[in-house]
Motif scaffolding. Structure first.
Motif, PDB file in Angstrom:
ATOM      1  N   LYS C  44       5.058  -2.421  17.837  1.00 41.93           N
ATOM      2  CA  LYS C  44       6.312  -2.254  18.563  1.00 41.93           C
ATOM      3  C   LYS C  44       6.811  -3.606  19.077  1.00 41.93           C
ATOM      4  N   GLU C  47       8.165  -5.592  16.210  1.00 40.62           N
ATOM      5  CA  GLU C  47       9.452  -5.032  15.804  1.00 40.62           C
ATOM      6  C   GLU C  47      10.574  -5.544  16.715  1.00 40.62           C
ATOM      7  N   ASN C  48      10.328  -5.472  18.035  1.00 40.42           N
ATOM      8  CA  ASN C  48      11.326  -5.953  18.995  1.00 40.42           C
ATOM      9  C   ASN C  48      11.611  -7.430  18.790  1.00 40.42           C
ATOM     10  N   GLU C 324       8.681  -7.517  29.277  1.00 42.05           N
ATOM     11  CA  GLU C 324       8.991  -6.334  28.470  1.00 42.05           C
ATOM     12  C   GLU C 324       7.848  -6.033  27.497  1.00 42.05           C
ATOM     13  N   SER C 325       7.432  -7.076  26.768  1.00 37.65           N
ATOM     14  CA  SER C 325       6.360  -6.871  25.797  1.00 37.65           C
ATOM     15  C   SER C 325       5.065  -6.502  26.512  1.00 37.65           C
TER      16      SER C 325
END
Lengths: 274, 289, 417
Positions: C44, C47-48, C324-325
């Protein structure tokens, strides 16, 4: 009818022994059986069959790719190994040349040399020329086969020289003599050696293990060992899946075995008895 | 008719591959065994005999020597004894005998990794077939591959299972070379089966036995795959064969110097065994024949 | 005229450069060690990152565990087939930094606002010899997991004390005695990370993080190993399965076959998924003192890669450490937050609320210790597995074996450092 053949014991006993043979092969047979079981059936001891394990092994776990790699590597090693061994065997059997005995001794000596001494140096030299993680890196170190050269040389020496001479009289070149006279006669020996090389390369493990890091180039042996050791799914080992992969790994040898057994036996016993 | 170069050209491909992948590496291994290197450093300093000294003073090395020797000493006689008994029974060319020979021979040409994986399952503690069998007899589960006292025996069983067929095939070839009259004579003398086996069969196949003995000892000292897959040399080094140690020192610890020193020692040992074979065996075979 | 030409020429160059930059997508080959749920969380994040940075492609490969990465990386150096970036465990990258294999990231980090957002403990793990070689990604401490259901069935009506070695042994014994017939054992044989933690709990260490002194044969370390080994071969409250293959112990705990497991907090989500409400999490025991090792890994960049690829790789590393990550990672795995702002992220907030026990590791940070990372640690850790097997299976005398191991480690340190 000979008397002992009428005794019932002597007719039953061999078949009993054969049953013993099947029992001997039981682990292998059961592993094939298991590869068709569903995981749930395996753990609960019920009967439920599926091809799912094969689908998984071939698809998600790339065993089709590994099978292809093994075929390419073993096939090339066999063809090139046989060609080089036959040429050299012909030279050693038919020509007297300066240094010939010494070179032949150097070939025979390789039969005694354990391959592990070259593990690290071969890794380094192939690394240096950028051939690790390539088919060439898997193939090249396996090509020279001293045993095949030795074996074929002995065989060729048994072929009457008069046949060569007749061909030379007709104006044949040495290569033509090799190809048209020697090879056809030595075909059974060459075939046995070819099988021998193919099978040893197919089953070879330690070199592919160190020479290949890229999953796309794994051979079946390395792929199977890794599938078993890494144990995908973080849970108890998925034995039916592992057994499906294992069955794929032994399949070509298993299928061919009945047809080539006597050639294999011939190769082995001729090598042993010299 | 043809150039004097012809034989050289014919042997050139084979000889160059042998030189590059067999002989030069021996020299390279010897060279590396006197150096210290970890694949990373830009230099590989010369350290003399230090790698050999470290190796010969380590518990690990002598453990490996002991385990490998133990493996050879136990497994080879078992293999040969079993093989000779079975071979003397299967020497006749009947259909069941030929089929059985095939069945016994099959494992020796089958993938060692596959065999090791299948037997890992057989001897698994929780879901293995062997323990399932023991439990059905009312016995407890045995941690076959976790118990240092048992793991080596499992490796021996697996290796025997794989190699037995090869030994049998060789023995049958040896037995078929024995003149049938000798057996007939022994039978006429009223020899019982066990007696004939001991007095006739065993001595007559002595050359074959010598051959197999040396070949299987050499092979035993090079065992790697079964151990790598089933135990990785464990538990606690109980199955840590020399080649498994070589692989670990070279490709896990990356002590290239010590790994090469180990390879050189193994090389010397196996060459000595091979020379012993051609010396003693060569003489014996002629003597017996 | 001339000036115009020059401008035109420059414009052309810029144009060309622009076109080249837009066309030449950069691919960063990245080796990591995360499968299952952790692998999905990493996926994820990647991907971001790729969505935010068109033109950079992260080619992620799961290599195995930390040991596998170290081994594969070392083997890859002479073959020149190293990746561009790799997950490096916090005690085992020193070897690669020392040999010049890892790129010195000090300049990158100093010019990155991220440096002020990282917790001190997290920033520290990336520093070797005063320079920054890895940026933290997944930080952890070991915690004590237990299975409430097994505890209840073994007769514990309330949570027993699990502070000292004796406490752990007593509880493990009771579980094994009561439930052994069902194939349930008291405790999983501690893995290497947990062993290191238990040694610290006994007020010792394997290698002193400040002085680099080797403490493998110090009395408290020997005592710790004696106790750990006795769980397996003397008291038989831990199965030998987890000794021969470390993950077997974890898998047995996840399968509800083991009462207690000491393991990285990075196993939190996986354990929660397997055991649900039966799972309880406690701090590590404090036998003599309370102390836990900081573990986990950061991402390093290989000095063999092209500058352009290195720049792209750093962008990714920095992105992966962003709040965020980091929140995706923390909530998805149980690894500790490394970024000060992660806690305010909605994902992190809900994780703390919904996942009791996920914060135990964070609470332990007060007494967490950094660990040394000189080159010899790589060798020491790779060799410790065999030593532990011999001890746990009762094959060799603990004191004698550890003295021998300490001696070898000292020699190795002399040779390799």
């Amino acid at each position: 009818m000979k008397p002992d053949e009428t005794k019932p014991g002597n007719r039953v006993l061999p078949w009993l022994a054969l049953a013993g043979g099947l029992l001997f092969l039981f682990p292998a047979l059961y592993s094939i059986f298991m590869s068709f079981q569903t995981v749930d059936a395996y753990y609960t001891g019920t009967l439920d069959f599926t091809l799912e394990n094969y689908r998984l092994a071939i698809g998600q776990f790339h065993f089709a790719r590994y099978l292809f790699n093994s075929l390419i590597v073993s096939g090339t090693v066999t063809v090139m190994g046989l060609a080089f061994a036959t040429m050299a065997a012909f030279a050693f059997a038919r020509f007297r040349f300066a240094g010939g005995n010494l070179l032949f001794a150097a070939v025979v000596a390789t039969l005694m040399i354990p391959s592990h001494i070259s593990l690290i140096p071969n890794y380094l030299s192939l690394a240096r020329v950028g051939l690790l993680d390539t088919y060439a890196g898997l193939i090249l170190p396996a090509i020279s086969n001293g045993f095949a050269a030795f074996f074929l040389r002995q065989y060729i020496r048994g072929i009457p020289v008069a046949l060569d001479e007749a061909a030379y009289m007709d104006g044949a070149t040495p290569l033509q003599v090799l190809w048209r006279v020697i090879v056809p006669i030595a075909r059974p020996a060459i075939f046995s050696m070819g099988l021998f090389i193919f099978i040893s390369e197919w089953n070879s493990y330690i070199w592919p293990l160190v020479a290949v890091g890229d999953e796309d180039l794994y051979t079946l042996q390395v792929g199977l060992a890794r599938l078993y050791k890494v144990n995908p799914g973080e849970d108890v080992v998925n034995w039916p899946l592992v057994m499906a992969a294992s069955t794929i790994t032994i399949l070509p040898i298993l299928l061919g075995f009945i047809f080539v057994e006597r050639h294999l036996v011939r190769g082995i016993t001729m090598g042993a008895v010299k | 008719m043809f150039s004097r170069l012809t034989p050289y050209l014919l042997v050139l491909p084979l000889m160059s591959f042998i030189a590059v992948f067999t002989y030069i590496p021996i020299a390279a291994s010897i060279n590396l065994s006197f150096r210290e290197w970890d694949f990373l450093s830009p230099t590989m300093p010369f350290v003399g005999l230090e790698n050999y000294r470290l190796l010969l003073s380590s518990h690990e090395f002598w453990n490996s020597v002991r385990v490998t020797a133990l493996f050879a000493v136990i497994s080879v006689p078992i293999r040969l004894g079993l093989a000779l008994m079975v071979a003397s029974y299967l020497v006749r060319e009947t259909l069941p005998s030929r089929l059985l020979r095939g069945a016994l021979f099959l494992p020796s040409v089958t993938s060692t990794v596959s065999i090791a994986v299948v037997f890992s399952w057989m001897f698994a503690t929780d879901y293995g077939m062997v323990n399932a069998f023991l439990v059905s007899l009312g016995l407890g589960r045995v941690p076959w591959l976790q118990d240092p006292q048992l793991a080596l025996w499992v490796v021996i069983v697996v290796n025997t299972w794989k190699q037995l067929g090869y030994d049998i095939v060789i023995y049958i070839a040896g037995l078929q070379a024995v003149p049938q009259e000798l057996y007939d004579a022994a039978a006429v003398d009223g020899g019982r089966k066990g007696h004939v086996f001991r007095r006739v069969t065993v001595p007559l196949v002595m050359p074959t036995t010598y051959f197999l003995l040396v070949v299987s000892v050499i092979e035993a000292f090079q065992i790697f795959t079964i151990v790598d897959v089933m135990t990785k040399g464990g538990p606690a080094g109980a199955t840590d064969m020399l080649v498994n140690m070589l692989y670990r020192v070279g490709f896990t610890l990356f002590d290239i110097g010590q790994g090469s020193a180990l390879a050189v020692l193994l090389f010397i040992l196996l060459i000595a065994l091979a020379l012993f074979k051609s010396r003693v065996l060569g003489r014996r075979v002629h003597y017996e024949a | 005229m001339l000036g115009n030409l020059k401008t035109l020429f420059l414009a052309g160059l810029v144009g060309l450069g622009g076109v080249a930059a837009a066309q030449a997508d950069v691919t960063v080959e990245f080796w990591h060690s995360f499968d299952g749920g952790s692998g999905e969380s990493l996926g994820k994040i990647i991907e971001n990152f790729e969505a935010a940075n068109p033109g950079i492609h992260i080619e992620a490969q799961n290599i195995g565990n930390y040991n596998d990465i170290v081994a594969k990386l070392q083997a890859a150096i002479p073959a020149r087939r190293a990746p561009d970036a790799a997950i490096m465990e916090v005690t085992r990258y020193g070897l690669f930094a020392d040999r010049g294999v890892l790129l010195d990231l000090t300049d990158y980090v100093d010019n990155d606002p991220l440096k002020d957002d990282l917790f001190d403990f997290a920033r520290e793990v990336g520093v070797f010899d005063g320079k920054n070689y890895i940026v933290p990604f997944n930080s952890s401490t070991p915690v004590l997991y237990y299975n409430k259901d097994i505890f209840a069935r073994a007769g514990f009506t309330e949570e027993p004390a699990l502070k000292t070695y004796d406490d752990l042994l007593a509880v493990s014994k009771q579980i094994t005695e009561k439930l052994g017939d069902e194939g349930i054992t008291g405790i999983a044989a501690p893995g290497q990370f947990a062993r290191w933690g238990l040694i610290m709990d006994n007020d010792s260490d394997l290698i002193d993080s400040k002085t680099g002194e080797i403490l493998i044969d110090s009395p408290n370390t020997i005592e710790a190993y004696e106790w750990m080994a006795s769980l397996v071969h003397e008291h038989k409250v831990a199965s030998a399965d987890g000794v021969t293959k470390e993950n077997n112990g974890r898998d047995a705990f996840l399968a509800g076959k083991v009462g207690i497991m000491l393991n990285s907090t990075g196993n939190y989500t996986r354990s929660k998924k397997a055991l649900g409400d039966k799972l309880a999490v406690l701090p590590m025991p404090c036998n003599k003192v309370c102390a836990v090792p900081i573990g986990g890994a950061g991402i390093g960049i290989l000095s063999s890669s092209d500058k352009e690829v290195q720049d792209a790789a750093y962008k990714f590393i920095s992105f992966a450490a962003s709040p965020e990550s980091n929140a995706i990672w923390f909530s998805g795995t149980g690894y500790m937050p490394i970024n000060k702002h992660t806690a305010k992220q909605p994902l992190a907030v809900s994780a703390v609320q919904d996942k009791p026990g996920i914060t135990v590791a964070i609470d332990q940070l007060d007494f967490a210790r950094g660990r040394p990372r000189p080159p010899v640690v790589t060798w020491m850790r790779a060799s410790e597995y065999d030593v532990w097997q011999a001890l746990a299976l009762g094959q060799r005398d603990v004191e004698e074996t550890l003295k021998d191991f300490a001696e070898r480690t000292r020699k190795e340190a002399e040779r390799t450092n």
